[in-house]
Each structure stands twice: as C-alpha cells, then as structure tokens.
Design an enzyme around this catalytic site. Structure first.
Site, PDB file in Angstrom:
ATOM      1  N   GLY A  13     -24.294 -23.205  43.517  1.00  0.00           N
ATOM      2  CA  GLY A  13     -24.429 -22.169  44.536  1.00  0.00           C
ATOM      3  C   GLY A  13     -24.128 -22.606  45.949  1.00  0.00           C
ATOM      4  O   GLY A  13     -24.633 -22.012  46.910  1.00  0.00           O
ATOM      5  N   SER A  14     -23.260 -23.607  46.136  1.00  0.00           N
ATOM      6  CA  SER A  14     -22.995 -24.028  47.520  1.00  0.00           C
ATOM      7  C   SER A  14     -22.201 -22.956  48.283  1.00  0.00           C
ATOM      8  O   SER A  14     -22.400 -22.789  49.497  1.00  0.00           O
ATOM      9  CB  SER A  14     -22.278 -25.380  47.560  1.00  0.00           C
ATOM     10  OG  SER A  14     -20.988 -25.300  47.034  1.00  0.00           O
ATOM     11  N   ASN A  15     -21.344 -22.217  47.613  1.00  0.00           N
ATOM     12  CA  ASN A  15     -20.642 -21.127  48.310  1.00  0.00           C
ATOM     13  C   ASN A  15     -21.591 -19.987  48.649  1.00  0.00           C
ATOM     14  O   ASN A  15     -21.506 -19.402  49.731  1.00  0.00           O
ATOM     15  CB  ASN A  15     -19.464 -20.618  47.463  1.00  0.00           C
ATOM     16  CG  ASN A  15     -18.251 -21.494  47.635  1.00  0.00           C
ATOM     17  OD1 ASN A  15     -17.612 -21.474  48.680  1.00  0.00           O
ATOM     18  ND2 ASN A  15     -17.951 -22.294  46.625  1.00  0.00           N
ATOM     19  N   MET A  90     -19.327 -18.305  36.101  1.00  0.00           N
ATOM     20  CA  MET A  90     -18.468 -18.890  35.063  1.00  0.00           C
ATOM     21  C   MET A  90     -18.254 -17.979  33.857  1.00  0.00           C
ATOM     22  O   MET A  90     -17.924 -18.449  32.776  1.00  0.00           O
ATOM     23  CB  MET A  90     -19.048 -20.249  34.620  1.00  0.00           C
ATOM     24  CG  MET A  90     -19.199 -21.247  35.755  1.00  0.00           C
ATOM     25  SD  MET A  90     -17.698 -21.450  36.750  1.00  0.00           S
ATOM     26  CE  MET A  90     -16.768 -22.512  35.660  1.00  0.00           C
ATOM     27  N   ARG A  91     -18.432 -16.691  34.043  1.00  0.00           N
ATOM     28  CA  ARG A  91     -18.172 -15.742  32.960  1.00  0.00           C
ATOM     29  C   ARG A  91     -17.005 -14.850  33.358  1.00  0.00           C
ATOM     30  O   ARG A  91     -16.884 -14.446  34.521  1.00  0.00           O
ATOM     31  CB  ARG A  91     -19.399 -14.834  32.738  1.00  0.00           C
ATOM     32  CG  ARG A  91     -20.662 -15.573  32.409  1.00  0.00           C
ATOM     33  CD  ARG A  91     -20.837 -15.831  30.953  1.00  0.00           C
ATOM     34  NE  ARG A  91     -20.783 -14.617  30.144  1.00  0.00           N
ATOM     35  CZ  ARG A  91     -20.546 -14.593  28.835  1.00  0.00           C
ATOM     36  NH1 ARG A  91     -20.289 -15.702  28.194  1.00  0.00           N
ATOM     37  NH2 ARG A  91     -20.534 -13.454  28.169  1.00  0.00           N
ATOM     38  N   ASN A 112     -13.347 -13.149  44.291  1.00  0.00           N
ATOM     39  CA  ASN A 112     -13.601 -14.459  43.687  1.00  0.00           C
ATOM     40  C   ASN A 112     -13.061 -15.568  44.588  1.00  0.00           C
ATOM     41  O   ASN A 112     -12.101 -15.369  45.335  1.00  0.00           O
ATOM     42  CB  ASN A 112     -12.884 -14.539  42.329  1.00  0.00           C
ATOM     43  CG  ASN A 112     -13.171 -15.826  41.580  1.00  0.00           C
ATOM     44  OD1 ASN A 112     -14.309 -16.322  41.562  1.00  0.00           O
ATOM     45  ND2 ASN A 112     -12.154 -16.380  40.950  1.00  0.00           N
ATOM     46  N   HIS A 114     -11.494 -19.461  44.197  1.00  0.00           N
ATOM     47  CA  HIS A 114     -10.974 -20.365  43.169  1.00  0.00           C
ATOM     48  C   HIS A 114     -10.475 -21.657  43.818  1.00  0.00           C
ATOM     49  O   HIS A 114      -9.771 -21.611  44.831  1.00  0.00           O
ATOM     50  CB  HIS A 114      -9.839 -19.697  42.387  1.00  0.00           C
ATOM     51  CG  HIS A 114      -9.347 -20.573  41.287  1.00  0.00           C
ATOM     52  ND1 HIS A 114     -10.053 -20.755  40.125  1.00  0.00           N
ATOM     53  CD2 HIS A 114      -8.246 -21.369  41.199  1.00  0.00           C
ATOM     54  CE1 HIS A 114      -9.409 -21.621  39.360  1.00  0.00           C
ATOM     55  NE2 HIS A 114      -8.310 -22.004  39.981  1.00  0.00           N
TER      56      HIS A 114
HETATM   57  C1  GRF Z   1     -16.385 -23.707  43.495  1.00  0.00           C
HETATM   58  O1  GRF Z   1     -15.498 -24.809  43.535  1.00  0.00           O
HETATM   59  C2  GRF Z   1     -15.625 -22.414  43.353  1.00  0.00           C
HETATM   60  O2  GRF Z   1     -14.369 -22.425  43.942  1.00  0.00           O
HETATM   61  C3  GRF Z   1     -15.464 -22.293  41.848  1.00  0.00           C
HETATM   62  O3  GRF Z   1     -16.667 -22.794  41.312  1.00  0.00           O
HETATM   63  C4  GRF Z   1     -17.232 -23.719  42.233  1.00  0.00           C
HETATM   64  C5  GRF Z   1     -18.627 -23.229  42.495  1.00  0.00           C
HETATM   65  O4  GRF Z   1     -19.357 -24.128  43.302  1.00  0.00           O
HETATM   66  N1  GRF Z   1     -15.165 -20.943  41.455  1.00  0.00           N
HETATM   67  P1  GRF Z   1     -20.712 -23.629  43.977  1.00  0.00           P
HETATM   68  O5  GRF Z   1     -21.618 -23.138  42.826  1.00  0.00           O
HETATM   69  O6  GRF Z   1     -20.392 -22.548  44.939  1.00  0.00           O
HETATM   70  O7  GRF Z   1     -21.283 -24.850  44.607  1.00  0.00           O
END
Ligand code: GRF
Length: 221
Positions: A13-15, A90-91, A112, A114
C-alpha cells in the site's frame, strides 16, 4: 471539484499511502471513502486506518470472480465514488465490475498504476521483467482500465534510466519514488481538469492518430 475515491489494494500500500498523504497535505483535493482489499492481512489496511480512512476486506478464495466482484460492488455502490483507484490490486477486474463505472464518454472510471512503460511488460512483474530484459530506460504508467490486463487509455507516464550499477532493488526503488510522486499529481489533475488522454493510434483512422481526445469535462465523472 473534490474527487471521491475508493482505493483497492492487495498488499503493502505505498501508493495508497502516497495518495492519503497528499490529501492530508492538501496537495490533492480528494477524499477516500473506502480502502478495500482482497487480502485481510494486507499491511495497507492498517496504514489506511491510521489515516482514519474506512477499510473493508473480502477474501476472494472460494468465490467466483463475479461473486467476489459483486461483494465489492455492494460496498462501493452506496458510496457513489467518482473513481476507483487500483494501487497494487492484484486481481483482474472483469466487465461485470467495470460496467458499473462506465462514463458516458465510454471509458471506465477506474485508474491503475503499472510499473513499466506500457505497452511493454504488462502483468504482475513489471519491474522484474524490465530489469531482467536489460532495458536501458523504463518507467511507470498511470492509465484508465479497460477489459484487458494493464491496458487502456494512458493518462501519464514517467521514464527513468537504468544505471550501470543498478540492482533490481535500486531499480525498483527509483521507480517507486516516481510512482508516489506521479499518482497524486495525476489525481489532482483530474480533480482540476477532468480526464484527458491521447487516443491510441487507430490504424485506418488517421484523424485519430494525433488528436488530443478529451473526455469527462468538468471533473471526469
Ligand atoms: C506498485 O509497483 C504498482 O505499480 C503495482 O503494484 C505495486 C504496488 O505497490 N501495480 P504498493 O502496494 O503501492 O506499495
């Protein structure tokens, strides 16, 4: 306008954190109505609670894709969010889910992030595949979601170079820093200007190949 978001996560969940932090610091005019995970142990859920953000989780195991998506939709429908944000979710989302978020201009209100310069290296291991391929330049992509995996109109991309002494870890961490910067910026841009994207080049329809397509004027919803 202030954006009403739901964020879907599966892990770290860093984003998601970058988005919540940007809201807290008033760099992003938005509110997160729900953080949802298919993984009840996702560290992201605890982080979201720390930001006083409502969380929910429904494990997908034992449910068909459609039944699981229906459970998410039951949580999301009453909230009336402008956008569903996938931040390490991841789904794969089927058309059953996506059609609930169809904008009158034809796109889905699902975004999304990526970790590659799409259309290169789609799938669950963008950084690893780009690194192992030996690319000299890679990057990150933020895009609207369609029925195909890691596909749909691109909203923004940022590139970064691979350094001669990069390890996979240093390569990933440089990319991740860009993700954390770009994601809140793109959302803030949508909150200010609505959704803007360049239409994909459509062979046989040359007038589309250079035209700037704008959609969702007045907020993107
Ligand atoms: C990120 O690299 C994002 O681009 C990809 O999955 C990863 C998720 O990382 N879709 P986080 O859970 O946001 O740390």
């Amino acid at each position: 306008m202030s954006l009403k978001l739901a964020i879907l996560v599966s892990g770290r969940g860093s984003n998601m954190t970058a988005i919540l932090q940007a809201i807290a610091e008033q760099r992003l005019d938005a509110e997160v109505s729900l953080v949802f995970s298919n993984n009840s142990d996702a560290p992201a859920l605890d982080t979201a609670r720390g930001y006083a953000t409502p969380v929910a989780s429904v494990p997908h195991r034992g449910l068909t894709r459609e039944a699981h998506e229906e459970k998410i939709l039951e949580l999301l429908r009453p909230l009336g969010v402008d956008f569903v944000v996938l931040a390490g979710y991841m789904r794969i989302l089927s058309s059953h889910f996506l059609r609930e978020f169809k904008h009158p201009d034809g796109y889905y209100r699902v975004i999304n992030i990526h970790p590659s310069l799409l259309p290169a290296f789609p799938g669950a291991h963008g950084y690893e595949e780009a690194f192992n391929y030996g690319v000299r330049v890679s990057g990150i992509t933020i895009h609207l979601v369609d029925e195909r995996v890691d596909h749909g109109p691109i909203l923004a991309q940022m590139a970064f170079g691979r350094l001669p002494d990069d390890t996979l870890e240093s390569f990933k961490s440089r990319g991740l820093k860009l993700e954390h910067k770009l994601f809140p910026e793109v959302l803030q841009n949508i909150s200010r200007n609505g959704v803007h994207f360049f239409e994909r080049i459509n062979p046989g329809n040359e007038q589309n190949s250079t035209g700037l397509a704008t959609a969702g004027k007045g907020g993107g919803t």
